[in-house]
Design an enzyme around this catalytic site. Sequence first.
Site, PDB file in Angstrom:
ATOM      1  N   ASN A  11       0.816  -1.042   0.027  1.00  0.00           N
ATOM      2  CA  ASN A  11       0.135   0.081  -0.127  1.00  0.00           C
ATOM      3  C   ASN A  11       0.727   1.183  -0.107  1.00  0.00           C
ATOM      4  O   ASN A  11       1.493   1.666   1.001  1.00  0.00           O
ATOM      5  CB  ASN A  11      -0.970   0.165   1.359  1.00  0.00           C
ATOM      6  N   LYS A  13       0.216   4.215   0.062  1.00  0.00           N
ATOM      7  CA  LYS A  13      -0.418   5.577   0.294  1.00  0.00           C
ATOM      8  C   LYS A  13      -0.464   6.771  -0.520  1.00  0.00           C
ATOM      9  O   LYS A  13      -0.529   6.575  -1.710  1.00  0.00           O
ATOM     10  CB  LYS A  13      -0.336   5.599   1.841  1.00  0.00           C
ATOM     11  N   HIS A  96      -9.500   1.116   5.087  1.00  0.00           N
ATOM     12  CA  HIS A  96      -8.347   1.483   5.715  1.00  0.00           C
ATOM     13  C   HIS A  96      -8.406   2.354   7.094  1.00  0.00           C
ATOM     14  O   HIS A  96      -8.946   3.289   6.887  1.00  0.00           O
ATOM     15  CB  HIS A  96      -7.237   1.891   4.658  1.00  0.00           C
ATOM     16  N   GLU A 168      -5.329  -5.160  10.616  1.00  0.00           N
ATOM     17  CA  GLU A 168      -4.166  -3.983  10.892  1.00  0.00           C
ATOM     18  C   GLU A 168      -4.520  -3.306  11.918  1.00  0.00           C
ATOM     19  O   GLU A 168      -5.248  -2.247  11.891  1.00  0.00           O
ATOM     20  CB  GLU A 168      -4.217  -3.010   9.663  1.00  0.00           C
ATOM     21  N   GLY A 237       2.867  -1.198   4.246  1.00  0.00           N
ATOM     22  CA  GLY A 237       2.872   0.204   3.908  1.00  0.00           C
ATOM     23  C   GLY A 237       4.363   0.559   3.783  1.00  0.00           C
ATOM     24  O   GLY A 237       4.838   0.441   2.541  1.00  0.00           O
TER      25      GLY A 237
HETATM   26  P1  13P Z   1       3.192   0.287   7.784  1.00  0.00           P
HETATM   27  O1  13P Z   1       3.642  -1.013   7.212  1.00  0.00           O
HETATM   28  O2  13P Z   1       3.667   1.497   7.313  1.00  0.00           O
HETATM   29  O3  13P Z   1       2.936   0.367   9.268  1.00  0.00           O
HETATM   30  O4  13P Z   1       1.669   0.421   6.955  1.00  0.00           O
HETATM   31  C1  13P Z   1       0.803  -0.495   7.341  1.00  0.00           C
HETATM   32  C2  13P Z   1      -0.484  -0.065   6.422  1.00  0.00           C
HETATM   33  O5  13P Z   1      -1.200   0.821   6.913  1.00  0.00           O
HETATM   34  C3  13P Z   1      -0.696  -0.856   5.078  1.00  0.00           C
HETATM   35  O6  13P Z   1      -2.070  -0.585   4.642  1.00  0.00           O
END
Ligand code: 13P
Length: 264
Positions: A11, A13, A96, A168, A237
Amino acid sequence: MTNRKILVVGNWKMNLDTSQASLLVHRLEERIKTHRSVEVVLAPSLLTLQPLSLQIDRRKFRLSAQDAYFKDEGPYTGEVSFSMIRELVHYCIIGHSARRVYFGESLETVRDKVQAAVRNGITPILCIGETKEERNLGETKQVIHDQLTTALSNLTSEDIQNVVIAYEPIWAISTFDGEVAKPDDMAKAIKYIRFQIKELYGEQTSKDVRVLYGGSVDDHDARAYLALEGCDGVLVGAASLNYHQFPAIVDSAYQLLNERPKND
Ligand code: 13P
């Protein structure tokens, strides 16, 4: 459980413009080998989905959106619908924690998005998980229960077999508190998710549904999460933006599968 594919989802983001995204895909393609039993999914920003859909080697990668709107069309300024992205993606991340926390998405909105994804032939990657406060109050199971039951309430058990659920916990996500989650605790949460699915939709559905773990997964700890009983993969992430770390996470999945006895 063993002969199933492992899913490794990155992801990205709200990071990387079109040329940066293209460069990262190029670097990942050089480093990630095709492997039938590991499915690698990239979730770039909406803007880059179209160019990347033309660029990616489809034997190596599938694409996911990070969100979409549940109506198919209409006066919803600023939104993009599932029907508009259905030709581009296999998956869409829904619910999310960033959407729930920063954009106030309710349980019902998440439910409607899950239903819209399924209606448009897109597999939802439904994110669920508790905040730090809920965890400290001992409310983890209640939160999982409420998020799951509402999100899936408009689906048939056949639809649910194709849904991916990503556990998550918000306190474990790098951009929130980023605490390292103990794999044993995560195993319990994954077991509870499958138990809930079994209660609601029966044993077979609870076995078929894919459950991922997400929260500060990197190349050092990915293996420990991937090896958890009932865990079908990871949602990554920050480490998915790194062209050394993400391929190393995919490698951990290959290695784990290769070490497993074929029919256990
Ligand atoms: P991180 O791996 O940066 O903690 O993010 C996790 C996440 O939100 C994946 O969708």
